[in-house]
Structures are given as structure tokens and as C-alpha cells.
Motif scaffolding. Sequence first.
Motif, PDB file in Angstrom:
ATOM      1  N   GLU A 124       0.813  -1.220   0.000  1.00 37.01           N
ATOM      2  CA  GLU A 124       0.000   0.000   0.000  1.00 37.01           C
ATOM      3  C   GLU A 124       0.846   1.269   0.000  1.00 37.01           C
ATOM      4  O   GLU A 124       0.315   2.363  -0.128  1.00 37.01           O
ATOM      5  CB  GLU A 124      -0.929   0.011   1.232  1.00 37.01           C
ATOM      6  N   ILE A 125       2.153   1.099   0.179  1.00 39.06           N
ATOM      7  CA  ILE A 125       3.024   2.281   0.210  1.00 39.06           C
ATOM      8  C   ILE A 125       3.959   2.242  -1.002  1.00 39.06           C
ATOM      9  O   ILE A 125       4.886   1.439  -1.051  1.00 39.06           O
ATOM     10  CB  ILE A 125       3.813   2.349   1.536  1.00 39.06           C
ATOM     11  N   PRO A 126       3.658   3.085  -1.994  1.00 39.55           N
ATOM     12  CA  PRO A 126       4.431   3.054  -3.234  1.00 39.55           C
ATOM     13  C   PRO A 126       5.914   3.312  -2.996  1.00 39.55           C
ATOM     14  O   PRO A 126       6.271   4.088  -2.109  1.00 39.55           O
ATOM     15  CB  PRO A 126       3.813   4.191  -4.078  1.00 39.55           C
ATOM     16  N   GLY A 127       6.727   2.625  -3.764  1.00 40.32           N
ATOM     17  CA  GLY A 127       8.165   2.852  -3.690  1.00 40.32           C
ATOM     18  C   GLY A 127       8.882   1.994  -2.664  1.00 40.32           C
ATOM     19  O   GLY A 127      10.100   1.983  -2.611  1.00 40.32           O
ATOM     20  N   GLU A 128       8.115   1.288  -1.806  1.00 36.21           N
ATOM     21  CA  GLU A 128       8.748   0.437  -0.800  1.00 36.21           C
ATOM     22  C   GLU A 128       8.704  -1.025  -1.262  1.00 36.21           C
ATOM     23  O   GLU A 128       7.629  -1.556  -1.517  1.00 36.21           O
ATOM     24  CB  GLU A 128       8.016   0.559   0.543  1.00 36.21           C
ATOM     25  N   GLU A 129       9.865  -1.646  -1.381  1.00 36.27           N
ATOM     26  CA  GLU A 129       9.907  -3.028  -1.802  1.00 36.27           C
ATOM     27  C   GLU A 129      10.161  -3.910  -0.570  1.00 36.27           C
ATOM     28  O   GLU A 129      11.294  -4.116  -0.170  1.00 36.27           O
ATOM     29  CB  GLU A 129      10.997  -3.230  -2.843  1.00 36.27           C
ATOM     30  N   ALA A 130       9.074  -4.380   0.012  1.00 39.89           N
ATOM     31  CA  ALA A 130       9.186  -5.138   1.256  1.00 39.89           C
ATOM     32  C   ALA A 130       9.004  -6.629   1.010  1.00 39.89           C
ATOM     33  O   ALA A 130       8.137  -7.037   0.254  1.00 39.89           O
ATOM     34  CB  ALA A 130       8.141  -4.657   2.257  1.00 39.89           C
TER      35      ALA A 130
END
Length: 363
Positions: free
Chosen positions: A350-356
Motif C-alpha cells: 500500500e506504500i508506493p516505492g517500498e519493496e518489502a
Amino acid sequence: MVQVAARRLEMEEFEVPKVGVSEGLLRVTACGLCGSDVEQYRGHFAEKGLAEYPVIPGHEPVGTIEELGAEAEARWGVRVGDRVALQPVISCGRCADCLSGAHHLCKGMFQMASPAYGYLPTTIGHGLWGGYGEYIHLHERTLMHRLPENVPNEMATMYQALAAGIRWAVAVPGAGFSDTVLVMGCGQRGLASVVALKAAGVSEIVVTGLKRDAFKFRLAREFGATHTIVADEEDTIDRVMEITGGRGVDIAVDVVPTDTRVIGHAVEVVRPGGTIVVAGVKGGNNMATLDTDRMVYKEITLKAVFTQGADMYRAGIDLLARNLERLAPMHTHEMPLEQAERAIQMLGGEIPGEEAICISLHP
Ligand SMILES: [Zn+2]
Ligand SMILES: [Zn+2]
């Protein structure tokens, strides 16, 4: 951090409970997050009557034994100061499931659907049942595993992902040397499946994911995947048939969340006599139409799996301890407990740019 409603966690204070002679107190050092934390956060479990509020989530906790009753010390074989990982399900030890070794399927305790750490509401007993907190009050029926010294706390939180990979991709379908295995999904369970398959000597490992999963594809290849399929760009069925020379795969493992179409794909790409393992929970979207005739003619075995037992936890912790350096890139985020909501949202994409991939929370 207490979940009081769908998409709402609140910081609350509890009294540290007194420890009975058969109980213990765990000081949580870290807690892992998996796909079911996202489902739980979004309220899907409560909708289905599988969870109640208020609840302290967190079913992948690791920590240090802070206090220990005399009976508990004898039963668990641990001492104050030992670092351990918990099995989430609190099993009764007396029911037919427990007696057959399937402690992880026991529903005997607390008369509820998920008698497990991270799911028991705070209204039961002392309330400290979840890994999203500083302490867990250890119930006398707790099953735990000591952690090897070389495994740091944040890495230790991957114990459940690896145990799942070993059980779902290798042990349950019986994957071996000459098999070609399709892993559908490249999140933490998918990557852990690749790690486990590689460790088991499986020669051909095909992994599916989405366009946005480039980072995970890279890791999958490092861990031993021989082929990757971008499912939202390529035709999964065509590609698998191409890779296997038209024969299909021996085993397909579905660890894709939400999307039910993948099971249909699996039916198409598994060879006659092959096996499909379903593990990815679909968040209530269980409207897949399954071509059962096709399954009959191909004599496909379909197995569903849910969590794992003590043997797999031990194997997972061992695999982790022996491959720390190689597996380190799978642990992507170490976050303070206060940021639990952000961590879940990050894992849920749900948080763009974070690759978790694997996130751990630290009190
Ligand atoms: Zn989990
Ligand atoms: Zn039981």
C-alpha cells in the motif's frame, strides 16, 4: 499495539503479569510479519468470525525468556535468558489432532477458530498474547524452539517463512531431485519455497510474479530459481509448457494472495499425476471455478496447507542458521513497534516505492 477494529491499531499499556509455576514471560525482541498480518489488519479474519477485537497481533515472535516457573523450565527445557521462537498455535495436547502429531491444527484450547499467539483477544486472561508488544505471557501449553546464537533477532523472525517453504514446497508434495516445481508467487513464502526446494536438490524451479516484482525475481534467481515468469505480461500456461517441453510441471505451489485464477492455471500446467499445493489465502475471494474434470482425467492431487508443526519449525530455523548471509537480502525492513501500521501497509503493497519482503517489528 492493539488492533481495535479493521485498519486500526492503538498503543496501550498493560500490567506485566505474574508468572505461574507452569508459565513464563517472554521479552519480545522482534516479531515477523507475514501475509496474514495484512489480512488480519484489513479485517478479513474478523469478518469471517476467525478473529475478535481487541487483539494484540503478531504470530511470528522471537524473544528472550525473562521469567520462568519451575514446572515450565522442566517442561520446555529452556532457561531464563534463552532466546526462542514461538509456535503460534497453543495446542491442547489431548485431542485427536494433537495425538496424531498435528498440533498446528488443534482447535481444542479456548474453543475458538485460531487459538494462537497473535489471535487470542486481550479479553482472555492477561491479554498479552501477541508479538506486537514488549512481553508475551507464555501459556503452559506453548511450544517453542531455541534459537542458535549466530542468528540475529531481525533475521530470526523469518523462521516461519522458511518453515512454511520447507513444508509447503518440499515436504507435503514430496519434491525431489528430478522434479520440476512451479512456485506461483514470489513474496516471502514464494522465495522461502525456492530456498527450500534448492536445499532439497530440486533441479528445475520456475517462479511466477508480477511486473513490479523485479527485485523479488532477482532474489529468486539468486536462491536457485531456474526460470521466472512475469504473470501480468506473459501467459503463465504457455510459458510453463514451453519451459517443460510440453510435459508440465510435477508440482505447483500456490502462494499467491487474493488471486484465485492461479489455481486454474495450476490445473492446466501440472503434468498428469502431478500435485498442486494451495497455501495462498484469497481473502474471501473464493470464487474460483475449478475444472474438476480436468483434474480427474489428469489424476491431479490437490493439497491445501496451513501453517506447520514442530519438525518444520526446527528445519526452518536450521536452514536459516546455515544460510544467514545468503538469506539476508530477504529481510528488507527493521521497524520500531510504534510503526506497526506502516509496516503492515508496506508489506501489503500500500506504500508506493517500498519493496518489502520480510519486515520485523522491534519494541
Ligand atoms: Zn505468519
Ligand atoms: Zn489438541
